[in-house]
Structure formats: structure tokens, C-alpha cells
Design a protein around this motif. Structure first.
Motif, PDB file in Angstrom:
ATOM      1  N   GLU A 309       0.881  -1.336   0.084  1.00 18.41           N
ATOM      2  CA  GLU A 309       0.042   0.001   0.183  1.00 18.41           C
ATOM      3  C   GLU A 309       1.009   1.291  -0.042  1.00 18.41           C
ATOM      4  O   GLU A 309       0.490   2.287  -0.282  1.00 18.41           O
ATOM      5  CB  GLU A 309      -0.914  -0.071   1.148  1.00 18.41           C
ATOM      6  N   GLN A 310       2.375   1.263   0.384  1.00 16.02           N
ATOM      7  CA  GLN A 310       3.051   2.436   0.227  1.00 16.02           C
ATOM      8  C   GLN A 310       3.451   2.779  -0.930  1.00 16.02           C
ATOM      9  O   GLN A 310       3.886   3.628  -1.424  1.00 16.02           O
ATOM     10  CB  GLN A 310       4.051   2.049   1.253  1.00 16.02           C
ATOM     11  N   ALA A 311       3.418   1.603  -1.997  1.00 19.03           N
ATOM     12  CA  ALA A 311       3.551   1.995  -3.415  1.00 19.03           C
ATOM     13  C   ALA A 311       2.761   2.922  -4.249  1.00 19.03           C
ATOM     14  O   ALA A 311       1.662   2.878  -4.063  1.00 19.03           O
ATOM     15  CB  ALA A 311       4.087   0.714  -3.980  1.00 19.03           C
ATOM     16  N   PRO A 312       3.357   3.943  -4.811  1.00 12.45           N
ATOM     17  CA  PRO A 312       2.670   4.825  -5.592  1.00 12.45           C
ATOM     18  C   PRO A 312       1.562   4.439  -6.589  1.00 12.45           C
ATOM     19  O   PRO A 312       2.159   3.185  -7.187  1.00 12.45           O
ATOM     20  CB  PRO A 312       3.288   5.787  -5.882  1.00 12.45           C
ATOM     21  N   GLN A 313       0.621   4.957  -7.137  1.00  5.53           N
ATOM     22  CA  GLN A 313      -0.271   4.513  -8.144  1.00  5.53           C
ATOM     23  C   GLN A 313       0.629   4.884  -9.614  1.00  5.53           C
ATOM     24  O   GLN A 313       0.067   5.804 -10.426  1.00  5.53           O
ATOM     25  CB  GLN A 313      -1.470   5.072  -8.138  1.00  5.53           C
ATOM     26  N   THR A 314       1.876   4.419  -9.968  1.00  8.35           N
ATOM     27  CA  THR A 314       2.675   4.831 -10.908  1.00  8.35           C
ATOM     28  C   THR A 314       3.167   3.494 -11.561  1.00  8.35           C
ATOM     29  O   THR A 314       2.836   2.412 -11.050  1.00  8.35           O
ATOM     30  CB  THR A 314       3.862   5.547 -10.666  1.00  8.35           C
ATOM     31  N   PRO A 315       3.576   3.209 -12.786  1.00  9.01           N
ATOM     32  CA  PRO A 315       4.293   2.019 -13.267  1.00  9.01           C
ATOM     33  C   PRO A 315       5.343   1.373 -12.389  1.00  9.01           C
ATOM     34  O   PRO A 315       5.246   0.366 -12.295  1.00  9.01           O
ATOM     35  CB  PRO A 315       4.814   2.588 -14.652  1.00  9.01           C
ATOM     36  N   ALA A 316       6.197   2.155 -11.635  1.00  9.76           N
ATOM     37  CA  ALA A 316       7.045   1.745 -10.833  1.00  9.76           C
ATOM     38  C   ALA A 316       6.480   1.110  -9.531  1.00  9.76           C
ATOM     39  O   ALA A 316       6.907   0.212  -8.982  1.00  9.76           O
ATOM     40  CB  ALA A 316       7.960   3.078 -10.293  1.00  9.76           C
ATOM     41  N   GLY A 317       5.381   1.655  -9.206  1.00 10.33           N
ATOM     42  CA  GLY A 317       4.638   1.153  -7.890  1.00 10.33           C
ATOM     43  C   GLY A 317       3.923  -0.014  -8.503  1.00 10.33           C
ATOM     44  O   GLY A 317       3.924  -0.945  -7.429  1.00 10.33           O
ATOM     45  N   GLU A 318       3.297  -0.089  -9.572  1.00  7.51           N
ATOM     46  CA  GLU A 318       2.944  -1.314  -9.938  1.00  7.51           C
ATOM     47  C   GLU A 318       3.793  -2.485 -10.215  1.00  7.51           C
ATOM     48  O   GLU A 318       3.697  -3.555  -9.668  1.00  7.51           O
ATOM     49  CB  GLU A 318       2.083  -1.182 -11.333  1.00  7.51           C
ATOM     50  N   LEU A 319       5.054  -2.160 -10.625  1.00  9.72           N
ATOM     51  CA  LEU A 319       6.002  -3.169 -10.657  1.00  9.72           C
ATOM     52  C   LEU A 319       6.391  -3.802  -9.233  1.00  9.72           C
ATOM     53  O   LEU A 319       6.579  -4.729  -9.166  1.00  9.72           O
ATOM     54  CB  LEU A 319       7.109  -2.465 -11.394  1.00  9.72           C
ATOM     55  N   TYR A 320       6.422  -2.595  -8.130  1.00 10.42           N
ATOM     56  CA  TYR A 320       7.025  -3.048  -6.892  1.00 10.42           C
ATOM     57  C   TYR A 320       5.672  -4.146  -6.098  1.00 10.42           C
ATOM     58  O   TYR A 320       6.108  -5.283  -5.961  1.00 10.42           O
ATOM     59  CB  TYR A 320       7.125  -1.887  -5.872  1.00 10.42           C
ATOM     60  N   ARG A 321       4.341  -3.707  -6.638  1.00 11.34           N
ATOM     61  CA  ARG A 321       3.465  -4.613  -6.139  1.00 11.34           C
ATOM     62  C   ARG A 321       3.369  -5.968  -6.653  1.00 11.34           C
ATOM     63  O   ARG A 321       3.263  -7.153  -6.075  1.00 11.34           O
ATOM     64  CB  ARG A 321       2.094  -3.997  -6.072  1.00 11.34           C
ATOM     65  N   ALA A 322       3.823  -5.985  -8.019  1.00 11.60           N
ATOM     66  CA  ALA A 322       3.958  -7.184  -8.712  1.00 11.60           C
ATOM     67  C   ALA A 322       4.964  -8.205  -8.376  1.00 11.60           C
ATOM     68  O   ALA A 322       5.122  -9.263  -8.088  1.00 11.60           O
ATOM     69  CB  ALA A 322       4.165  -6.977 -10.247  1.00 11.60           C
ATOM     70  N   VAL A 323       6.089  -7.566  -8.075  1.00  7.44           N
ATOM     71  CA  VAL A 323       7.422  -8.176  -7.376  1.00  7.44           C
ATOM     72  C   VAL A 323       7.044  -8.721  -6.013  1.00  7.44           C
ATOM     73  O   VAL A 323       7.458  -9.917  -5.622  1.00  7.44           O
ATOM     74  CB  VAL A 323       8.796  -7.455  -7.579  1.00  7.44           C
ATOM     75  N   LEU A 324       6.406  -8.118  -5.241  1.00 12.10           N
ATOM     76  CA  LEU A 324       6.143  -8.395  -3.926  1.00 12.10           C
ATOM     77  C   LEU A 324       4.805  -9.409  -3.849  1.00 12.10           C
ATOM     78  O   LEU A 324       5.249 -10.555  -3.183  1.00 12.10           O
ATOM     79  CB  LEU A 324       5.504  -7.002  -3.197  1.00 12.10           C
ATOM     80  N   ALA A 325       4.155  -9.228  -4.828  1.00 12.45           N
ATOM     81  CA  ALA A 325       3.223 -10.655  -5.098  1.00 12.45           C
ATOM     82  C   ALA A 325       4.055 -12.008  -5.170  1.00 12.45           C
ATOM     83  O   ALA A 325       3.737 -13.019  -4.990  1.00 12.45           O
ATOM     84  CB  ALA A 325       2.209 -10.360  -6.144  1.00 12.45           C
ATOM     85  N   LEU A 326       4.933 -11.770  -6.353  1.00 12.21           N
ATOM     86  CA  LEU A 326       6.084 -12.784  -6.875  1.00 12.21           C
ATOM     87  C   LEU A 326       6.543 -13.519  -5.563  1.00 12.21           C
ATOM     88  O   LEU A 326       6.706 -14.714  -5.335  1.00 12.21           O
ATOM     89  CB  LEU A 326       6.683 -12.431  -7.868  1.00 12.21           C
TER      90      LEU A 326
END
Length: 357
Positions: A309-326
Motif C-alpha cells: 500500500e505504500q507504493a504509488p499508483q505509478t508504473p514503478a509502483g505497480e512493478l513493486y506490487r507485482a514483485v512483492l506478490a511474486l
């Protein structure tokens, strides 16, 4: 303060000297009921500070000395100071060099905050340059000196202190920075003059926790580049490593150029700087905004400090959430496909890192 008079304080000091042969500031404050046995305040901290200044002056007249720079320490540390009879100085054997001896005495008086004594000793210093520079240091340390600002302390007084006080310069400068921070209390952060905010002075004074407190009072600090960088440094300085990591990652996402400058100036903790060096050497040549996701792969524990939830709503934030889920899924296929769709090189790095662990 339970003993309001100078005579009462002198009697308390004399009693301690008679019993122990030294003046333990903590024991004195304990007996005066200004603190409790755990070090908690039973009265205003200013009352304790005034008491210690008065006790120091009284004990100094009786030939007791504290360690050089002790009276410039932050108040909690100053409460632990012990004054005792000084051993004979090697200069006792060299009194024929009166100018050098006077300079040594002046230095000790300045570090002990005995400013009147320091001024009296100026006339006995032979070197005119030394007299002038010591005068500036005495003036700067005098209570309520309003001429000191961050620029003057850093660019003028710090070099003077290092030249005249040597290894004790840091203790002297902490006192100046602390006094400046106190005067700046309540001033709002000005992006045009970031050095004029109390957070900068508290960091320079080594008071990281107080820097954290004043930054946290600024609305929107978590989106501002200078305050994010300071919060990261200050949090690390007082042992809040998780908060520091979060601030660094937000700086990378929101202000990548400022993050690059901060890392290049080695302002982060050693482990994060090592990750940054490896990140820059990666053949995939990632943008700084992807550093949080890249770091998550080599340091999975970051997920506890920097949750999704701390990652911004940006492409970099989306990438972070994806890696976190991975990472959370243990490499599940759907999570792999999502990271691959966003940044194939980062999935390749994850697979290589996971295989070598």
C-alpha cells in the motif's frame, strides 16, 4: 527545583564532594528531586539544565573539571557527567611558554562553557590570529547568540573549531547546532531555504530523534524530496531502520534525481548503499524508480518495512506490487507472468537470485 537558592545548591554539591570526592550530576539531580532513578524528569528539563550549569560553575571554582566538551552534550547525556579533580597537565612543566599554556587553558574553559574565564585568558594568548579565532568561538557559543545560522556554522565556525579545538570540535559544534535548532522551533519548512529548518540543525547536532519529530510535524513531508531524505537519515540515526527504508524507497519513486544525489553522497546506510552500487552495475540498466522493486528481490525483508500500500499508483509502483506478490507466492506462475509483462529483466533477475540462494 527543590533547592531554589544558590546556597542550597552549593550545600548539595559540597555534600556530594565530601561523600564521594567527585560531583556526579545524575546523583545531584536525583537528590534535588529533578529526576527519578530511571532518569525520568520530575521537573522541567530547563530546570535541570540550569541546575547543572550552576553546579558546574561552582565546582569549577573548586578545581573540579569535566571531560572536555561535556557541557555541550545533549541534556540526557550531560546528566551523566562526573566532575573530578584534574590530573596534573604536562603543561605544568612548561609554564615558561605562557602563551601556549594560556591557549590550552582557554580551550579547556571554552569546552567547559566557562566563557568569562575564557575571555580573561584571551589577553594572554600571544598569537593574534588565535586570539581572533578564539574570540569568534566564544562569541558564537554565548547564550542567545542570534548571529549563528546554518551557513555560518558550517562554513565559518566549523573550520575554526576544528583548527582551534581539534578532536573536541565536534562537541563544541553540537552545542551550536542544538542552540540553532531550538531557535528554529516552529519555523515551517521553506523549500527555498531547506537548511533553515530545525531538522537540519538537529541532524548536525546528532539528535536524530528530534529531527524525526520536527519533520513529522510538516504537512506533506512524505512527498517532499529534502524532507524525505532527512527523514531517512534521521530514522536510521535513531534505530528506526524500517522507517528509514520506507523513506528511501519513497524518495526513489517520487524524486529519483534527488535519490541518486543522496546515494552518491553516501547518505544512506551501508547495506542500502551496497544494493545501490550493485543496482547501478546491473547490465539491465534500470531506472532509479525501479530500485525499490529490484531491492525487494535481493532483500525480501523489505516487504515488512515497505508494504504494497505504500507504493504509488505509478508504473514503478505497480512493478513493486507485482514483485512483492511474486515473492509472497514463492514464485507462482501467474505472479511470474505479471512481472514478466511489466519488466522481463526483473523476472530474470528474480529467477537467477532464487536459484543461487
Amino acid at each position: 527545583m527543590s533547592l531554589a537558592t544558590a546556597a542550597g545548591l552549593a550545600a548539595a554539591v559540597d555534600r556530594l564532594l565530601l561523600e564521594r570526592g567527585e560531583l556526579d550530576f545524575f546523583e545531584l539531580l536525583l537528590r534535588l528531586k529533578l529526576i527519578d532513578a530511571s532518569g525520568g524528569w520530575l521537573a522541567a528539563p530547563d530546570a535541570a539544565a540550569d541546575t547543572l550549569d550552576a553546579a558546574h560553575a561552582y565546582a569549577s571554582q573548586q578545581g573540579l573539571r569535566a571531560a572536555s566538551g561535556a557541557m555541550f552534550l545533549p541534556l540526557p547525556a550531560r546528566c551523566r557527567v562526573v566532575m573530578s579533580k584534574s590530573p596534573r597537565s604536562q603543561f605544568d612543566l612548561l609554564r615558561d611558554n605562557q602563551g601556549l599554556y594560556a591557549e590550552t587553558q582557554l580551550r579547556d574553559a571554552l569546552l567547559d562553557r566557562r566563557f568569562d574565564a575564557a575571555r580573561e585568558l584571551l589577553a594572554r594568548v600571544d598569537d593574534a590570529n588565535a586570539r581572533g579565532e578564539f574570540t569568534q568561538l566564544i562569541d558564537a557559543a554565548t547564550a542567545r547568540c542570534e548571529d549563528n545560522d546554518a551557513e555560518r556554522i558550517a562554513n565559518r565556525l566549523a573550520p575554526l573549531a576544528r583548527r582551534r579545538l581539534g578532536d573536541n570540535a565536534a562537541a563544541y559544534l553540537r552545542g551550536l547546532w542544538s542552540a540553532l535548532a531550538e531557535r528554529q522551533a516552529g519555523l515551517r519548512f521553506d523549500p527555498q531555504r531547506p537548511q533553515d529548518h530545525a531538522s537540519h540543525a538537529w541532524l548536525q547536532a546528532g539528535e536524530a530523534a528530534r529531527a524525526v519529530d520536527v519533520i513529522a510535524m510538516e504537512p506533506g513531508w512524505h512527498d517532499d524530496a529534502p524532507l524525505l531524505a532527512r527523514m531517512a537519515q534521521a530514522s536510521a540515526g535513531c534505530g528506526r531502520s524500517g522507517d528509514a527504508r520506507l523513506a528511501w524507497m519513497r524518495l526513489c519513486w517520487l524524486h529519483p534525481r534527488a535519490a541518486e544525489q543522496a546515494f552518491d553522497e553516501s547518505r544512506a546506510d551501508p547495506s542500502l548503499l551496497e544494493h545501490w552500487s550493485d543496482f547501478q552495475s546491473d547490465e539491465a540498466a534500470y531506472e532509479t524508480e525501479t530500485f525499490p522493486a529490484w531491492t525487494l528481490i535481493v532483500d525480501p525483508g523489505q516487504r515488512f518495512s515497505v508494504p504494497a500500500e505504500q507504493a504509488p499508483q505509478t508504473p514503478a509502483g505497480e512493478l513493486y506490487r507485482a514483485v512483492l506478490a511474486l515473492i509472497a507466492s514463492g514464485g507462482e506462475s501467474n505472479a511470474r507472468r505479471r512481472v514478466h509483462a511489466l519488466r522481463p529483466a526483473l523476472l530474470k533477475r528474480y529467477l537467477g537470485y532464487a536459484a543461487n540462494r
